[in-house]
Every structure is written in structure tokens, then in C-alpha cells.
Scaffold this active site. Sequence first.
Site, PDB file in Angstrom:
ATOM      1  N   VAL A 138       0.837  -1.259   0.170  1.00 30.21           N
ATOM      2  CA  VAL A 138      -0.040   0.068  -0.009  1.00 30.21           C
ATOM      3  C   VAL A 138       0.870   1.438  -0.131  1.00 30.21           C
ATOM      4  O   VAL A 138       1.883   1.216   0.836  1.00 30.21           O
ATOM      5  CB  VAL A 138      -0.897   0.016   1.140  1.00 30.21           C
ATOM      6  CG1 VAL A 138      -1.872   1.086   1.131  1.00 30.21           C
ATOM      7  CG2 VAL A 138      -1.506  -1.407   1.588  1.00 30.21           C
ATOM      8  N   CYS A 139       0.722   2.005  -0.903  1.00 30.09           N
ATOM      9  CA  CYS A 139       1.844   3.093  -1.170  1.00 30.09           C
ATOM     10  C   CYS A 139       1.458   4.454  -1.808  1.00 30.09           C
ATOM     11  O   CYS A 139       0.250   4.757  -2.151  1.00 30.09           O
ATOM     12  CB  CYS A 139       2.907   2.496  -1.861  1.00 30.09           C
ATOM     13  SG  CYS A 139       3.090   0.938  -2.609  1.00 30.09           S
ATOM     14  N   THR A 140       2.385   5.322  -1.881  1.00 33.41           N
ATOM     15  CA  THR A 140       2.253   6.675  -2.561  1.00 33.41           C
ATOM     16  C   THR A 140       3.279   6.796  -3.258  1.00 33.41           C
ATOM     17  O   THR A 140       4.503   6.838  -2.911  1.00 33.41           O
ATOM     18  CB  THR A 140       1.932   8.000  -1.434  1.00 33.41           C
ATOM     19  OG1 THR A 140       0.927   7.488  -0.591  1.00 33.41           O
ATOM     20  CG2 THR A 140       1.516   9.143  -2.259  1.00 33.41           C
ATOM     21  N   ASN A 317      -3.454   3.679  -4.148  1.00 35.51           N
ATOM     22  CA  ASN A 317      -3.893   2.564  -4.668  1.00 35.51           C
ATOM     23  C   ASN A 317      -5.160   2.406  -5.195  1.00 35.51           C
ATOM     24  O   ASN A 317      -5.918   1.245  -5.044  1.00 35.51           O
ATOM     25  CB  ASN A 317      -3.736   1.668  -3.365  1.00 35.51           C
ATOM     26  CG  ASN A 317      -2.183   1.624  -2.784  1.00 35.51           C
ATOM     27  OD1 ASN A 317      -2.038   2.373  -1.785  1.00 35.51           O
ATOM     28  ND2 ASN A 317      -1.348   0.549  -3.413  1.00 35.51           N
ATOM     29  N   ARG A 330      -5.414   8.890   0.673  1.00 37.34           N
ATOM     30  CA  ARG A 330      -3.873   9.619   0.800  1.00 37.34           C
ATOM     31  C   ARG A 330      -3.756  10.478  -0.274  1.00 37.34           C
ATOM     32  O   ARG A 330      -2.994  11.466  -0.339  1.00 37.34           O
ATOM     33  CB  ARG A 330      -3.014   8.693   1.019  1.00 37.34           C
ATOM     34  CG  ARG A 330      -2.953   7.835   2.217  1.00 37.34           C
ATOM     35  CD  ARG A 330      -1.835   6.553   2.328  1.00 37.34           C
ATOM     36  NE  ARG A 330      -2.907   5.668   1.619  1.00 37.34           N
ATOM     37  CZ  ARG A 330      -2.437   4.859   0.676  1.00 37.34           C
ATOM     38  NH1 ARG A 330      -1.269   4.986   0.074  1.00 37.34           N
ATOM     39  NH2 ARG A 330      -3.277   3.846   0.158  1.00 37.34           N
TER      40      ARG A 330
END
Length: 392
Positions: A138-140, A317, A330
Site C-alpha cells: 500500500v503506497c504513495t 492504490n 492519501r
Amino acid sequence: MDVKTVLSVLFLLSISWANAQDLPPFTEDCRSDAYPPPVKDKVGTYVLNLDQAPEDRWTGLVKPLTEKLIVLIQDIKDLVGIFVNETKAVDYLDELLAPMADTFPEPYPGELKGIANATGIPLGQVILYNVFYEVFTVCTSLVVEDKTGDLFHARNLDFGLFLGWDAKNSTWALTERLRPLIINVDYQQGGKTVGKGVHFAGYVGMITGMKPGVLSLSMNERFQAEGGFIGIIEWVLGQRDGQWMGFVLRDAVVKATDFNSTLQYLTSVDLLAPGYIILGGNSTGQGAIITRSIGTKADDVKMLNPSNGTWYLVETNYDNWESPPFFDNRRAPATKCMNTMTQANVGLKGIFNVLSTKPVRNLLTTYTALMHVRSGTLDTYLQYCPQPCFPW
Ligand SMILES: *[C@@H]1O[C@H](CO)[C@@H](O)[C@H](O)[C@H]1NC(C)=O
Ligand SMILES: *[C@@H]1O[C@H](CO)[C@@H](O)[C@H](O)[C@H]1NC(C)=O
Ligand SMILES: *[C@@H]1O[C@H](CO)[C@@H](O)[C@H](O)[C@H]1NC(C)=O
Ligand SMILES: *[C@@H]1O[C@H](CO)[C@@H](O)[C@H](O)[C@H]1NC(C)=O
Ligand SMILES: *[C@@H]1O[C@H](CO)[C@@H](O)[C@H](O)[C@H]1NC(C)=O
Ligand SMILES: *[C@@H]1O[C@H](CO)[C@@H](O)[C@H](O)[C@H]1NC(C)=O
């Protein structure tokens, strides 16, 4: 239960938990003071000598980290045990997965066997550990262009959701265990750097990396009904062709000659799992979010377009043409902080501040990587998120 349902249940639980503790909000104003982070948080570099046999090239890295790897893999086995509700099945994983090593393209079978041999961890478990990064990241990610057309690329890697909530410390146990395994890898051939990546020791694929002077990339998980686990289970059962994301991306970086041909390749290569591939180049307009499905299909390619005001791309995501779910937004805070920064302040400092702002930075965030293709810079910093902090 699908991932989104699980996430929303966890979200609601955490909100009531936070209310009960009377905690201040998990968000903060866009930061301007996070860079430079403390030197102690800067990640070291391991030289991966591609001229060495695949069996030997990771030994120097993984051998001293054996105990940490064993603890981490036990966490992953426990999680799989919960999903399949059958501890026996977990024991069969070794037998089931070990023969898979030989179905991977070169040089991966040898590298995985070498890691198993160097650490004494059964090969099936080394493969499980490697499979695991294909899901649950799970990222940015950001690709950003300054006013002169110079490109920067940065990502937070958030990892460890569901893996052991440590109530005493208010942290995710697995996220904590991952940080000591984070390492920059300098891929060298004939004594020359042919690629750079950020790895968890023992994971041989690439989900963050660059070819100095040419391009940079990062991969974010895409939650899709037919994706993730399903594609991988079908592959284990021998019912699917297609390639592993981490291997495809590592090969793409190491072999890259230019932005355009890599963009074409990553848009159509046959993949086992869906994902968002964020690609940055070395000249103006060379930035893309490739929204990939399994198979050979790209659902969308969104490009930088500074001439119409699109000087950055943000991907978390979720599909960029849809709103993120209420329980995991986010994108909005990252976008707000990019606009607050303005294009005039684009640089390593500015993008690090954006990625260090809660809730873009959250309790799952293990590292922030900063990439500048033209200078060949890849700097990785461990990230922590003291309470109050959003659980993901
Ligand atoms: C898990 O397995 C146990 C024992 O086999 C069984 O009693 C239980 O109902 C199962 N739980 C679920 C959620 O399937
Ligand atoms: C395992 O490592 C030992 C040395 O540590 C080496 O002698 C042996 O050949 C290796 N085995 C394989 C299958 O790579
Ligand atoms: C929780 O925090 C304590 C003290 O800071 C530390 O010793 C312990 O290792 C932490 N536990 C985990 C699982 O990180
Ligand atoms: C960008 O990459 C291409 C392909 O490798 C190269 O020919 C070109 O000189 C590079 N441009 C810059 C500005 O580095
Ligand atoms: C790369 O592709 C873009 C868009 O298709 C095109 O405008 C550009 O000329 C191409 N660049 C090179 C070096 O081929
Ligand atoms: C600018 O171009 C990008 C990519 O071509 C497109 O997605 C975006 O909607 C455009 N924005 C405006 C304001 O026209």
C-alpha cells in the site's frame, strides 16, 4: 471478504479506538521541515555484482540478516494460516512452492536457491516471502517535473497491513520488522552501475528503482477482484502464464535504453497480478501512471503534461479516474501538499516534505525513496510515524 471490506472494518474500528483514547486527529498541515531527515535514517547500499553466479550474489547481504528473515517469514506464514484456516496447509507450502523456483526466468531460480542456501531457510519459504511483495504493498508514488523540465520521482512504501497489531506500542509488528531489512541495491556489471533499486533483503524483484540517466519507476498495489492472490494461486496451480511484477520491473530497469520503449513494454507485458506502474524519464513530459490489469491489458495510461498544467502525478492504490474510498484517502492530502509546494519548489526537499505529511506518512510507512534520474541519485530514508498516526 475482499480487501476493501476488511480495510473499511479496520478503519471503523480504529476510529472508535481513537475516539475512545481521545486522540488528536491523524492529519497535519503540509510539512516544510522534514528534510533533511536524520542521517541515522538513511539506508545503506549493497553492491549486487551481476558478474557473480546468481547463487552467490546475494549471500553477503542475506546471511547476516538470517534471524530477522526467519521471524518475518513466520509472520507471513501466520497470516496465510489465518486466510486458509488450516495450519497443515501452511506446512505444505514448502513442498508446494519449492519446485516453483525453476519456473522463473533466469537469473531468479539461482538467486532464490542461493538465498535459501545462505540462510538455511527452506526454498519454499523464500519463495513465499518473494511472492508476498506482489500483494499488500500500500503506497504513495509521485512523479514531478520542475520548471526547467527536470524530473523527480519519489515513493513511500507502506507495508505490513494486518500483520500483527502491537497494541502496546501501537505499531504494526511486521512493519517494524521490515525496516532493518531495507537496503539500496546497486546493480553492477563489469564494474559499472546498470541499475539501482530499493529492496527488502531477500526479495529479489524490484518495486522501486532507476536506471541512472534514463528512467525511474515504482509499483503500487492495485486491489482488483481477479488480481493479487487469485492470479498467483492460478499460477501456482499451473493454470496461468504471465510474469511476476517484481521480475518484470527489475529486468525493465536493468535493460532500459529509453523512456518511450520502456513505457510501451510495461503497458503490454503479460502480468500475473494487477498494479500501478509509475514511470519517470529524463526529459519534460516523461512521466506516466500505467494502470495495469492481469494479462496484457493496460486500463489507462496517464501522462505528465506540463504544457497544460499537469506538472506532477500522484498515485496511491486506487484508479486515478475514480475517487479513493473514504477510509483510505492519501491522494487528497498528497495533492494538496503538492499544490502548496508549487512547481517553483520542486526538488528532493519539497517532495520529501509531501511524503512525510500525515496521513501520507502513516503507521505502515517503512521508507521514503527519492530519485533524481539525471544525477543518478537514489536516496532512501526509513520513516517512522509516532502517535497519533493513522494505522495505514
Ligand atoms: C477453522 O477451522 C476450525 C477447525 O477446523 C473450525 O472449527 C472453524 O469453524 C474454522 N473457521 C472458519 C472461519 O472457517
Ligand atoms: C550452498 O553453500 C555452500 C557453501 O556455503 C556451497 O558449498 C554449496 O555448493 C551451496 N549449494 C548450492 C546448491 O548452491
Ligand atoms: C515495543 O516498544 C519497546 C520499547 O520501545 C521495544 O523494546 C519493543 O521491541 C517494541 N516491540 C515491537 C514489536 O516493536
Ligand atoms: C535521456 O535518455 C536518452 C536515452 O537513453 C538519452 O539519449 C538522452 O541523452 C537522455 N537525456 C538527458 C537529458 O539525459
Ligand atoms: C516518445 O514518445 C512521444 C509521444 O509518443 C513522442 O512525442 C516523442 O517524440 C518520442 N520520443 C522519442 C525520443 O522517440
Ligand atoms: C492535461 O493533460 C493530461 C494528460 O494528457 C490530462 O489527463 C489532463 O486532463 C489535462 N488537463 C487539462 C486541465 O486539460
